[in-house]
Design an enzyme around this catalytic site. Structure first.
Site, PDB file in Angstrom:
ATOM      1  N   SER A  81       2.595  -3.826   0.966  1.00  7.47           N
ATOM      2  CA  SER A  81       3.613  -4.617   0.258  1.00  7.47           C
ATOM      3  C   SER A  81       3.033  -5.622  -0.729  1.00  7.47           C
ATOM      4  CB  SER A  81       4.545  -5.305   1.264  1.00  7.47           C
ATOM      5  OG  SER A  81       5.218  -4.347   2.059  1.00  7.47           O
ATOM      6  N   GLU A 121      -0.647   6.829   6.920  1.00  4.98           N
ATOM      7  CA  GLU A 121       0.345   7.909   6.952  1.00  4.98           C
ATOM      8  C   GLU A 121      -0.301   9.224   7.374  1.00  4.98           C
ATOM      9  OE1 GLU A 121       1.862   7.023   3.031  1.00  4.98           O
ATOM     10  OE2 GLU A 121       2.578   5.134   3.871  1.00  4.98           O
ATOM     11  N   GLU A 163      -5.226  -2.088   5.637  1.00  2.00           N
ATOM     12  CA  GLU A 163      -3.784  -1.929   5.469  1.00  2.00           C
ATOM     13  C   GLU A 163      -3.098  -2.038   6.828  1.00  2.00           C
ATOM     14  OE1 GLU A 163      -2.867   0.334   1.575  1.00  2.00           O
ATOM     15  OE2 GLU A 163      -2.995   1.800   3.169  1.00  2.00           O
ATOM     16  N   GLY A 210       5.048  -0.597   3.045  1.00  2.00           N
ATOM     17  CA  GLY A 210       6.382  -0.142   2.656  1.00  2.00           C
ATOM     18  C   GLY A 210       7.509  -0.913   3.324  1.00  2.00           C
ATOM     19  N   ASN A 214      -1.747   3.934  -5.054  1.00  2.00           N
ATOM     20  CA  ASN A 214      -1.554   5.139  -4.245  1.00  2.00           C
ATOM     21  C   ASN A 214      -0.118   5.587  -4.464  1.00  2.00           C
ATOM     22  OD1 ASN A 214      -1.266   7.094  -2.331  1.00  2.00           O
ATOM     23  ND2 ASN A 214      -1.586   5.755  -0.558  1.00  2.00           N
ATOM     24  N   GLY A 270       4.224   1.234  -3.297  1.00  2.00           N
ATOM     25  CA  GLY A 270       5.463   1.174  -4.078  1.00  2.00           C
ATOM     26  C   GLY A 270       5.333   0.487  -5.430  1.00  2.00           C
ATOM     27  N   LYS A 325       1.342   8.118  -3.479  1.00  2.00           N
ATOM     28  CA  LYS A 325       1.889   8.867  -2.332  1.00  2.00           C
ATOM     29  C   LYS A 325       2.614  10.117  -2.849  1.00  2.00           C
ATOM     30  CE  LYS A 325       1.808   4.642   0.312  1.00  2.00           C
ATOM     31  NZ  LYS A 325       2.363   3.818   1.386  1.00  2.00           N
ATOM     32  N   HIS A 365      -5.758   7.175   5.444  1.00  2.00           N
ATOM     33  CA  HIS A 365      -4.531   6.392   5.230  1.00  2.00           C
ATOM     34  C   HIS A 365      -3.676   6.447   6.496  1.00  2.00           C
ATOM     35  CE1 HIS A 365      -0.710   4.992   3.699  1.00  2.00           C
ATOM     36  NE2 HIS A 365      -1.407   4.422   2.744  1.00  2.00           N
TER      37      HIS A 365
HETATM   38  P1  13P Z   1       3.116  -0.348  -0.114  1.00  2.00           P
HETATM   39  O1  13P Z   1       2.424  -1.122  -1.212  1.00  2.00           O
HETATM   40  O2  13P Z   1       4.264   0.470  -0.603  1.00  2.00           O
HETATM   41  O3  13P Z   1       3.429  -1.219   1.060  1.00  2.00           O
HETATM   42  O4  13P Z   1       2.045   0.741   0.405  1.00  2.00           O
HETATM   43  C1  13P Z   1       0.761   0.336   0.701  1.00  2.00           C
HETATM   44  C2  13P Z   1      -0.057   1.539   0.921  1.00  2.00           C
HETATM   45  O5  13P Z   1       0.112   2.259   1.890  1.00  2.00           O
HETATM   46  C3  13P Z   1      -1.080   1.867  -0.086  1.00  2.00           C
HETATM   47  O6  13P Z   1      -1.917   2.881   0.366  1.00  2.00           O
END
Ligand code: 13P
Length: 250
Positions: free
Chosen positions: A212, A97, A167, A173, A9, A234, A11, A95
């Site tokens: 993460s 976010e 998640e 993150g 992802n 990330g 983002k 998601h």
């Molecule tokens: P990270 O791997 O950056 O923690 O993000 C996870 C995520 O939200 C994937 O959708």
């Protein structure tokens, strides 16, 4: 054996140039990934570019969201048919976010899930608890509520060949990964909950872990019995790191 899937992802990251380089980098190492499926979910505006570069390869493309409606006056939204037309196979919905920064409710997420299916996309339904919800002992309650919202609209059939991504929001993150045991516990809860309705669909469901995930922790997470790959933020922005995660799932 269940299908395993590692999805990046991306983002809201990248430029045309960096997205091209990242896509090419992933394509170069794809033949060393075993049986796991691999997908990337670029920012929507880069989807045509990534789809063109990956055309004919085993690298699938997904949208980071999809509109619950199919066309009309919905400024800023992207229809499932549009994602499909540009070669997408997956659409992330729910998601954290989207839920927490943009106020998407369980009901809206469920409608987006339905729209993905209606348009021939495989939904990747994200579920997961906030830190305060985990600390209050409400993890299962929250995840059950998020699943129930979708079940209420689609029934268990909606989960046939779908993907769920667990998640935990506190792990996204933050560099603070859930332990394999913590993740496994929730993955098993998700599978058992759906199994009560239909064990065949639940047994076949791909449940990803996200939060993460890195090359250094992917293998131990993916070795757990109910963890069928990952949704990677990330660490999916670097081809080598992402490919190492994909190999850990292969
Ligand atoms: P990270 O791997 O950056 O923690 O993000 C996870 C995520 O939200 C994937 O959708």
């Amino acid at each position: 054996m269940r299908n395993r899937l590692v999805a990046g992802n991306w983002k809201m990251n990248g430029s045309l140039e960096s997205v091209r380089a990242l896509t090419r980098g992933i394509l170069e190492g794809l033949d060393q990934v075993g049986d796991a499926g691999v997908a990337v979910c670029p920012p929507a505006i880069f989807i045509p570019e990534v789809a063109a570069l990956t055309s004919g390869s085993a690298l699938a493309v997904g949208g980071q969201n999809v509109c619950d409606q199919d066309s009309g006056a919905f400024t800023g939204e992207i229809a499932g048919s549009m994602l499909k037309e540009f070669g997408c196979r997956y659409a992330i919905v729910g998601h954290s976010e989207r839920r927490n920064l943009y106020g998407e409710t369980d009901d809206l997420v469920a409608r987006r899930f339905v729209a993905a299916r209606r348009n021939g996309l495989t939904p990747i339904l994200c579920v997961g608890e906030l830190l305060e919800e985990r600390e209050a002992g409400d993890t299962e309650k929250v995840v059950a509520r998020q699943l129930d919202a979708v079940l209420a609209v689609t029934g268990i059939e909606g989960f046939r060949d779908a993907v769920v991504a667990y998640e935990p929001v506190w792990a996204i993150g933050t560099g603070k990964t859930a332990t394999p045991e913590q993740a496994q516990e929730v993955h098993a809860f998700i599978r058992n909950k759906l199994s009560e309705v239909d064990s065949t669909i639940a047994d076949a469901l791909t449940i990803q872990y996200g939060g993460s995930v890195k090359a250094s922790n992917a293998e131990e997470l993916f070795s757990m019995p109910d963890i069928d790959g990952g949704l990677i933020g990330g660490a999916s922005l670097q081809a080598d790191e992402f490919l190492a995660i994909c190999r850990a799932a292969g």
